[in-house]
Design a protein around this motif. Structure first.
Motif, short mmCIF file in Angstrom:
data_model
loop_
_atom_site.label_atom_id
_atom_site.label_comp_id
_atom_site.label_asym_id
_atom_site.label_seq_id
_atom_site.Cartn_x
_atom_site.Cartn_y
_atom_site.Cartn_z
N GLU A 120 0.79 -1.24 0.00
CA GLU A 120 0.00 0.00 0.00
C GLU A 120 0.82 1.29 0.00
O GLU A 120 0.59 2.17 0.82
N ALA A 121 1.73 1.42 -0.92
CA ALA A 121 2.56 2.64 -0.97
C ALA A 121 1.96 3.73 -1.86
O ALA A 121 2.53 4.80 -1.99
N LEU A 122 0.79 3.44 -2.47
CA LEU A 122 0.23 4.41 -3.43
C LEU A 122 -1.05 5.06 -2.93
O LEU A 122 -1.87 4.43 -2.26
N ASN A 123 -1.22 6.33 -3.32
CA ASN A 123 -2.50 7.02 -3.13
C ASN A 123 -3.46 6.60 -4.22
O ASN A 123 -3.07 6.00 -5.23
N GLU A 124 -4.72 7.00 -4.04
CA GLU A 124 -5.75 6.66 -5.02
C GLU A 124 -5.49 7.28 -6.39
O GLU A 124 -5.93 6.77 -7.41
N ASP A 125 -4.78 8.42 -6.42
CA ASP A 125 -4.50 9.05 -7.72
C ASP A 125 -3.20 8.54 -8.34
O ASP A 125 -2.74 9.06 -9.36
N GLY A 126 -2.60 7.54 -7.70
CA GLY A 126 -1.42 6.92 -8.29
C GLY A 126 -0.11 7.54 -7.84
O GLY A 126 0.97 7.04 -8.16
N THR A 127 -0.19 8.64 -7.09
CA THR A 127 1.04 9.23 -6.56
C THR A 127 1.49 8.41 -5.35
O THR A 127 0.71 7.60 -4.81
N LEU A 128 2.72 8.66 -4.91
CA LEU A 128 3.21 7.91 -3.75
C LEU A 128 2.58 8.44 -2.47
O LEU A 128 2.51 9.65 -2.25
#
Ligand code: XIL
Length: 382
Positions: free
Chosen positions: A173-181
């Motif tokens: 789970e290293a990613l945000n919902e918008d695909g950024t870190l």
């Protein structure tokens, strides 16, 4: 014999007596799936030509406190993931303290049964104690000190089970919902390259294990783009990544399954394995906007209207669940050249985390095995 080993050996002996679940029963089954009564089916036999089929398993289950659960797990699944026992807060609760009891038992169990074990998880922002990121004065560690701590942890845990664990969820789970870190203590103190280090350290500690990135909502196009960038970044630097785990905590309406399918195809195109790692399908209603994802810090106050089936699931909802599972498995089977494993997040409805997340104390029915430890009637149609 070690006590855990003994307990497990006894349980394994018992499991071969489980009704309709033993290997010889499997061999004598008729070939047409539709002819099998549900109690003669096993999930691992049903999908043997498609993918490995797995479950998450809890500390109590592996240590023998729930022998019937363990019997069913052994009969139905051929790959296991510890639900919590290898997370940092459990396996390494204090700086100088490791607790390997449940993890050791699970590794022995998997070895004795020639089953694939997936270690879960080495680097995550959740279920990781605060001290991990602090020095002995409670001040934030420097980048170098946190890297050293990460490396020590990975060496100790992944190194202990070197050649005995098939694969590791290296980063979760290293990613945000918008695909950024995602901003986490890992990313803030170390920098975005913490992921690269985690994979490098895992490779050094367990050179023969498969190394995976695991996350939720990986069906979302924006998050998918972020995950593909993450994979390609590692690949461009010659850092080993063998697979991506799509958690798949779904509901009856969410997600739109064409998005899941598009993601499977897109991840496979990067040349790595695709796995469904934490499948469950909640049948319960959710407060607006809360039906997706798996952010474990969510804890919404219990309200009756979100817990409509405390005494049993109406048959029409069970039918809906069956149709939803059928649609999911149709896609997974269509892409079984890309999908190497499908793991459910729990053995039966009795003990799924969905009964308590994102609202504690509900009665959910998200798995293929019911509270009486029987396969649901629709399983033969999947
Ligand atoms: C969950 C466990 O099932 C719960 O018992 C625990 O309280 C919280 O974590 N994503 C993951 C899993 O990667 O490790 C989480 O497991 C569910 C969401």
């Amino acid at each position: 014999m070690h006590k855990n080993k003994l307990t497990i050996a006894i349980l394994l002996g018992m499991s071969s007596l489980a009704l309709g679940c033993n290997d010889s029963a499997e061999q004598s089954k008729p070939t047409l799936k539709s002819q099998k009564a549900p109690d003669q089916l096993t999930l691992k036999a049903q999908f043997k030509d498609n993918f490995k089929i797995g479950t998450a398993i809890s500390r109590d289950q592996i240590l023998g406190a729930l022998p019937e659960d363990l019997n069913v797990a052994k009969a139905q699944f051929n790959t296991f993931t510890p639900e919590n026992s290898m997370k940092w807060e459990r396996i390494h609760p204090e700086l100088e303290t490791y607790d390997f009891e449940a993890a050791d038992a699970l590794v022995e169990y998997a070895q004795e049964n020639s089953q694939e074990l997936v270690g879960h998880t080495l680097v995550w922002h959740s279920q990781t104690p605060d001290w991990v990121f602090e020095d002995d004065q409670g001040e934030p560690l420097t980048r170098d000190a946190l890297l050293k701590r990460m490396q020590n942890h990975i060496n100790t845990v992944a190194g202990r089970y070197k050649n005995r664990i098939f694969a590791w969820d290296v980063v979760n789970e290293a990613l945000n919902e918008d695909g950024t870190l995602r901003e986490s203590k890992w990313s803030t103190i170390i920098g975005d390259d913490f992921i690269e280090y985690a994979f490098k350290y895992a490779k050094q500690a367990a050179p023969n294990a498969k190394l995976y990135y695991n996350d939720y909502n990986l069906y979302k196009p924006e998050k998918r783009a972020g995950a593909i960038a993450l994979i390609k970044n590692l690949q461009s630097k010659g850092i080993q990544i063998d697979g991506i785990g799509m958690q798949a905590h779904y509901s009856l309406d969410n997600p739109e399954l064409s998005l899941m399918e598009d993601s499977i195809v897109a991840y496979a195109a990067t040349g790595i394995d695709v796995m469904i790692t934490e499948l469950d399908i909640s049948v319960l209603p959710f407060p607006e906007g809360e039906e997706q994802g798996a952010d474990i810090s969510l804890d919404i106050a219990l309200q009756e209207r979100f817990n409509p089936y405390p005494d049993g699931l109406p048959s029409e909802v069970n039918t809906q669940l069956g149709e939803r599972y059928k649609a999911v498995f149709n896609i997974l089977k269509k892409h079984d050249d890309k999908v190497s494993r499908v793991t459910f997040w729990g053995i039966s409805d009795a003990r799924t985390w969905r009964n308590d997340w994102p609202m504690q104390g509900r009665t959910d029915y998200p798995l293929l095995i019911d509270r009486e430890l029987k396969l649901k009637s629709f399983v033969s149609d999947l």
